[in-house]
Design an enzyme around this catalytic site. Sequence first.
Site, PDB file in Angstrom:
ATOM      1  N   TYR A   1       0.825  -1.211   0.000  1.00  0.00           N
ATOM      2  CA  TYR A   1       0.000   0.000   0.000  1.00  0.00           C
ATOM      3  C   TYR A   1       0.865   1.270   0.000  1.00  0.00           C
ATOM      4  O   TYR A   1       0.726   2.117   0.867  1.00  0.00           O
ATOM      5  CB  TYR A   1      -0.954  -0.016   1.203  1.00  0.00           C
ATOM      6  CG  TYR A   1      -1.988  -1.095   1.071  1.00  0.00           C
ATOM      7  CD1 TYR A   1      -3.170  -0.854   0.395  1.00  0.00           C
ATOM      8  CD2 TYR A   1      -1.764  -2.370   1.586  1.00  0.00           C
ATOM      9  CE1 TYR A   1      -4.113  -1.851   0.236  1.00  0.00           C
ATOM     10  CE2 TYR A   1      -2.706  -3.376   1.427  1.00  0.00           C
ATOM     11  CZ  TYR A   1      -3.880  -3.109   0.748  1.00  0.00           C
ATOM     12  OH  TYR A   1      -4.804  -4.097   0.589  1.00  0.00           O
TER      13      TYR A   1
ATOM     14  N   TYR B 201     -11.635  -8.832   6.626  1.00  0.00           N
ATOM     15  CA  TYR B 201     -10.493  -8.739   5.712  1.00  0.00           C
ATOM     16  C   TYR B 201     -10.079 -10.151   5.306  1.00  0.00           C
ATOM     17  O   TYR B 201      -9.873 -11.012   6.167  1.00  0.00           O
ATOM     18  CB  TYR B 201      -9.299  -8.017   6.357  1.00  0.00           C
ATOM     19  CG  TYR B 201      -8.115  -7.977   5.420  1.00  0.00           C
ATOM     20  CD1 TYR B 201      -8.081  -7.056   4.372  1.00  0.00           C
ATOM     21  CD2 TYR B 201      -7.079  -8.895   5.528  1.00  0.00           C
ATOM     22  CE1 TYR B 201      -7.036  -7.055   3.469  1.00  0.00           C
ATOM     23  CE2 TYR B 201      -6.024  -8.893   4.625  1.00  0.00           C
ATOM     24  CZ  TYR B 201      -6.012  -7.963   3.600  1.00  0.00           C
ATOM     25  OH  TYR B 201      -4.968  -7.971   2.698  1.00  0.00           O
TER      26      TYR B 201
ATOM     27  N   ASP C 281     -11.891 -18.182   7.894  1.00  0.00           N
ATOM     28  CA  ASP C 281     -10.569 -17.647   7.549  1.00  0.00           C
ATOM     29  C   ASP C 281      -9.788 -17.454   8.853  1.00  0.00           C
ATOM     30  O   ASP C 281      -9.992 -16.481   9.562  1.00  0.00           O
ATOM     31  CB  ASP C 281     -10.743 -16.333   6.783  1.00  0.00           C
ATOM     32  CG  ASP C 281      -9.407 -15.678   6.419  1.00  0.00           C
ATOM     33  OD1 ASP C 281      -8.366 -16.141   6.915  1.00  0.00           O
ATOM     34  OD2 ASP C 281      -9.423 -14.702   5.650  1.00  0.00           O
TER      35      ASP C 281
ATOM     36  N   LYS D  41      -0.220 -16.971   7.445  1.00  0.00           N
ATOM     37  CA  LYS D  41       0.552 -16.141   8.376  1.00  0.00           C
ATOM     38  C   LYS D  41       1.504 -16.928   9.271  1.00  0.00           C
ATOM     39  O   LYS D  41       2.609 -17.222   8.844  1.00  0.00           O
ATOM     40  CB  LYS D  41      -0.404 -15.246   9.174  1.00  0.00           C
ATOM     41  CG  LYS D  41      -0.967 -14.122   8.296  1.00  0.00           C
ATOM     42  CD  LYS D  41      -1.417 -12.919   9.095  1.00  0.00           C
ATOM     43  CE  LYS D  41      -1.533 -11.692   8.234  1.00  0.00           C
ATOM     44  NZ  LYS D  41      -2.826 -11.522   7.568  1.00  0.00           N
TER      45      LYS D  41
END
Length: 433
Positions: free
Chosen positions: A22, A150, A251, A280
């Site tokens: 980003y 998210y 998720d 992760k």
Amino acid sequence: MTIINNESDIIRKDQQYVWHPYSSLTDPIPAYEVTSAEGVYLNLQDGRQLIDGMASWWCAIHGYNHPVLNQAAKDQIDRMSHVMFGGITHSPAVTLCEKLVALTPTGLSKVFLSDSGSVSVEVAIKMAFQYWISKKQPQKNKLLSLRGGYHGDTFAAMSVCDPQNGMHHIFNQVLPEHYFAPKPQTAFDQPFVKEDIAEFKAIIEAKHQQIAAVILEPIVQGAGGMHFYSPDYLRQVRALCSEHNILLIADEIATGFGRTGKLFACEWAEISPDIMCLGKSLTGGYMTLAATLCSDEVSDGICEGEAGCFMHGPTFMGNPLACSVANASIDLLLSQDWQANIKRIEATFSAELELFDSLESVATTRCMGAIAVIEMKQPVNLAEIQKKFVEQGLWVRPFGKLVYLMPPFIMTDKQIKKLMKGVYEVLSGLQGI
Ligand SMILES: *Cc1c(COP(=O)(O)O)cnc(C)c1O
């Protein structure tokens, strides 16, 4: 005397050539050059050492440069670092898949390995769609997710992120449209109120013939707002999905492997999803690796359909190096009393957070497991606040109004207190701004 050289060659060239997450290349914010990392510390090129409150975006649960994980990588690299997974198998991948099936909630029995969290979400969504195509119900081609969620940056994942902060307005011409229920309101430890699930239930009842799957982050909504919600909500989602023939995708990319105090956040509600995503911290933050697990019902449904197989196969699927480190990381976690350790971190966070509630600029604080959140009244200026954290010897990277901490599990109470003291110094300096 150390010469602080903020304009090192690397940083200059970094700004010239390199995208960061980003980031802008026309108005770049200089990045910090890290030359090594050890335990809970990041070592900067200029000699400064930062205590890491982020565990490199929640991944490095055992800290950096861990001798056990290093050894696992070294042992594997001397055998082979990669072989294709089409038609070939190997012990690191098989061992990992067996472990994941044993550790995750009952009913999840098959594992698809992939390269990153977003891809594991793409795989989960494709599984759900292919399942219904195989079952001759191709009209079940919509997803239902929660606001404030998210799920990653690729297109299918992006289409189920929160529509406001999930870039939908920019990409609305190219993103598929799905259904969104309001973000769950009942906090983790509050008594559940029925109305909280009313709109979710109404959408399911009205649209179940089009909905292939519900996708959500169980208990902790991470990058969409660091929000902790009631296990009762999740239990009711499970029941509604089962009742209306809808698959449930959990998720657990951020919550998996102990972060919330349970090995997987679904355990708080004692539910099993039909499909689960992991990523992760799967390799203890060493390498990129993700997994999508599913039930026999889902895998049989897919494979008995017209296509006869699941239509996916990344080049680096089942990478042996990543799988070996994942096996070592999981074994290392399970070899300790990790539950007691997470409770210790939670207790220390909880005590330290009290001080923040009195700050003028702070709206509210919360913590769960090894996650502490300080929600500000106003969004913070990332470039400015980051510099102040670094001056305090900390690595903390807030987003929006959220200053949050997700340290490596090896962080001692003394180090947590130092971290929180530094954060307090920075935030109290923002008073009145
Ligand atoms: C980080 C994250 C992802 C995306 O994973 P990447 O490895 O960044 O692609 C997806 N879902 C959740 C809940 C995450 O926290």
